[in-house]
Design an enzyme around this catalytic site. Structure first.
Site, PDB file in Angstrom:
ATOM      1  N   GLY A  34       1.904   1.056   9.918  1.00 31.14           N
ATOM      2  CA  GLY A  34       3.101   0.901   9.098  1.00 31.14           C
ATOM      3  C   GLY A  34       2.924   1.493   7.707  1.00 31.14           C
ATOM      4  O   GLY A  34       1.805   1.808   7.279  1.00 31.14           O
ATOM      5  N   GLN A  35       4.032   1.617   6.996  1.00 28.96           N
ATOM      6  CA  GLN A  35       3.992   2.250   5.683  1.00 28.96           C
ATOM      7  C   GLN A  35       3.069   1.516   4.707  1.00 28.96           C
ATOM      8  O   GLN A  35       2.235   2.136   4.051  1.00 28.96           O
ATOM      9  CB  GLN A  35       5.407   2.314   5.090  1.00 28.96           C
ATOM     10  CG  GLN A  35       6.366   3.195   5.869  1.00 28.96           C
ATOM     11  CD  GLN A  35       7.692   3.326   5.163  1.00 28.96           C
ATOM     12  OE1 GLN A  35       7.840   4.089   4.207  1.00 28.96           O
ATOM     13  NE2 GLN A  35       8.683   2.564   5.608  1.00 28.96           N
ATOM     14  N   ASP A  54      -2.332  -8.455  18.718  1.00 32.08           N
ATOM     15  CA  ASP A  54      -0.938  -8.236  19.058  1.00 32.08           C
ATOM     16  C   ASP A  54      -0.102  -9.382  18.505  1.00 32.08           C
ATOM     17  O   ASP A  54      -0.307 -10.541  18.854  1.00 32.08           O
ATOM     18  CB  ASP A  54      -0.792  -8.150  20.581  1.00 32.08           C
ATOM     19  CG  ASP A  54       0.583  -7.691  21.017  1.00 32.08           C
ATOM     20  OD1 ASP A  54       1.535  -7.822  20.228  1.00 32.08           O
ATOM     21  OD2 ASP A  54       0.704  -7.204  22.161  1.00 32.08           O
ATOM     22  N   ALA A  66       5.093  -6.127  11.187  1.00 35.12           N
ATOM     23  CA  ALA A  66       6.353  -6.815  11.457  1.00 35.12           C
ATOM     24  C   ALA A  66       7.155  -6.058  12.497  1.00 35.12           C
ATOM     25  O   ALA A  66       6.909  -4.877  12.763  1.00 35.12           O
ATOM     26  CB  ALA A  66       7.183  -6.963  10.178  1.00 35.12           C
ATOM     27  N   TYR A  92      17.373  -9.975  12.715  1.00 34.42           N
ATOM     28  CA  TYR A  92      16.180  -9.597  11.956  1.00 34.42           C
ATOM     29  C   TYR A  92      15.952 -10.561  10.793  1.00 34.42           C
ATOM     30  O   TYR A  92      14.840 -11.076  10.604  1.00 34.42           O
ATOM     31  CB  TYR A  92      16.324  -8.166  11.445  1.00 34.42           C
ATOM     32  CG  TYR A  92      15.252  -7.737  10.478  1.00 34.42           C
ATOM     33  CD1 TYR A  92      13.933  -7.567  10.900  1.00 34.42           C
ATOM     34  CD2 TYR A  92      15.544  -7.514   9.137  1.00 34.42           C
ATOM     35  CE1 TYR A  92      12.936  -7.186  10.015  1.00 34.42           C
ATOM     36  CE2 TYR A  92      14.561  -7.124   8.241  1.00 34.42           C
ATOM     37  CZ  TYR A  92      13.263  -6.961   8.684  1.00 34.42           C
ATOM     38  OH  TYR A  92      12.282  -6.579   7.794  1.00 34.42           O
ATOM     39  N   TRP A 149      14.135  -1.818   1.081  1.00 35.96           N
ATOM     40  CA  TRP A 149      14.314  -0.365   1.098  1.00 35.96           C
ATOM     41  C   TRP A 149      12.990   0.384   0.912  1.00 35.96           C
ATOM     42  O   TRP A 149      12.840   1.234   0.030  1.00 35.96           O
ATOM     43  CB  TRP A 149      15.315   0.051   0.017  1.00 35.96           C
ATOM     44  CG  TRP A 149      16.690  -0.520   0.148  1.00 35.96           C
ATOM     45  CD1 TRP A 149      17.078  -1.616   0.866  1.00 35.96           C
ATOM     46  CD2 TRP A 149      17.880  -0.023  -0.490  1.00 35.96           C
ATOM     47  NE1 TRP A 149      18.430  -1.837   0.721  1.00 35.96           N
ATOM     48  CE2 TRP A 149      18.951  -0.883  -0.104  1.00 35.96           C
ATOM     49  CE3 TRP A 149      18.136   1.042  -1.342  1.00 35.96           C
ATOM     50  CZ2 TRP A 149      20.260  -0.686  -0.547  1.00 35.96           C
ATOM     51  CZ3 TRP A 149      19.445   1.229  -1.783  1.00 35.96           C
ATOM     52  CH2 TRP A 149      20.498   0.378  -1.389  1.00 35.96           C
TER      53      TRP A 149
END
Length: 282
Positions: free
Chosen positions: A9-10, A31, A55, A120, A145
């Site tokens: 992920g970022q 996991d 996430a 979500y 964002w």
């Protein structure tokens, strides 16, 4: 040693740059659809702190996969927090502005009543509640964002489309703070370190970029900075229907960050460095 849930992920990728000696657990090692396995990993490695940078983030798909999203976003963080409480170590958990309904124009404070609009947000709120209930030293960081030079995000999408098209319709009535993944990673590491020394800093915090802008405004800034001539056309959210409702107001009140000596990042500066990085990898 810090244990990080997440590898690709970022935020996880930015953490790996900043803290290469931390232990990063991807889906193969832990996991998140198996909360007990996540807790077991913490007990086995006994780190000094845990950062949950993993996430389920497919906002629209979550409307059809809420049970799966709940496992990852709700049950797994709760299990992590229980293990952290047992060992006596802090947990930094990343959450989202989607726990709010987006009403009004004022920035949401951390203690503002939550009212998620969709699946979500509901799953992320369940994760927050589980972390708090476990009794572990923790920082829940709500952000918004997220962007970086890697992964799926608005900046990379706009760059691709802006190079292909002359015009783009972009929503103008959703307002929030673009937040660089790099700054989130820096804040997570600082919070984890400070919580080890002072557990009284436990709580829920907001961390988003400044100044607030619309998606259309963000898109224009991207085009300008990247020297793209694609014109951005303002449209209302109603003209761009999606399976999941988005909050119109994603502004977050970040004043509580001063507890950690942190401040909001200026997304415009990080946008410049992100584009430089992307050019270097092109």
């Amino acid at each position: 040693m810090i244990l990080v849930f997440g590898q690709t992920g970022q935020v996880a990728r930015e953490l790996a740059r900043l803290a290469p000696d931390a232990l990063y657990l991807g889906r193969e090692q832990a996991d998140l659809t198996d909360p007990d396995a996540c807790a077991a990993a913490i007990r086995a490695h006994r780190p000094s702190a845990v950062i949950n940078a993993a996430a389920y983030t497919a906002v629209d798909r979550a409307e059809d996969e809420e049970a799966l999203a709940t496992l990852v976003n709700g049950d797994a963080p709760a299990a992590m927090a229980v293990a952290c409480a047992e060992i006596g170590i802090p947990l930094v958990h990343i959450s989202t502005d989607y726990v709010f309904d987006g009403a009004g124009e004022a920035p949401f404070a951390p203690d503002h009543p939550t009212a998620p609009l969709g699946a979500y947000g509901r799953t992320k709120l369940k994760g927050e509640d589980g972390v708090r209930a476990a009794g572990a030293t923790h920082a829940i960081m709500r952000t918004s964002w997220v962007f970086s030079a890697h992964g799926a995000n608005f900046v990379r999408t706009m760059l691709r489309l802006g190079a292909e098209r002359d015009l783009l319709n972009v929503v103008t009535d959703q307002i929030g703070g673009p937040t660089p993944a790099r700054a989130i990673a820096e804040a997570c590491l600082s919070m984890a370190q400070q919580l080890q020394a002072d557990p009284t800093k436990s709580g829920t915090y907001h961390f988003s970029g400044t100044p607030a802008t619309s998606w259309a405004g963000f898109a224009r800034a991207i085009m300008t900075e990247a020297d793209l001539t694609c014109e951005i056309i303002d449209i209302p959210t109603a003209a761009y229907p999606t399976p999941a409702r988005r909050p119109l107001n994603s502004r977050l009140d970040c004043t509580a960050l001063r507890v950690f000596g942190l401040s909001q990042p200026d997304w415009r500066e990080y946008l410049k460095t992100t584009l430089i990085e992307l050019k270097g990898t092109a």
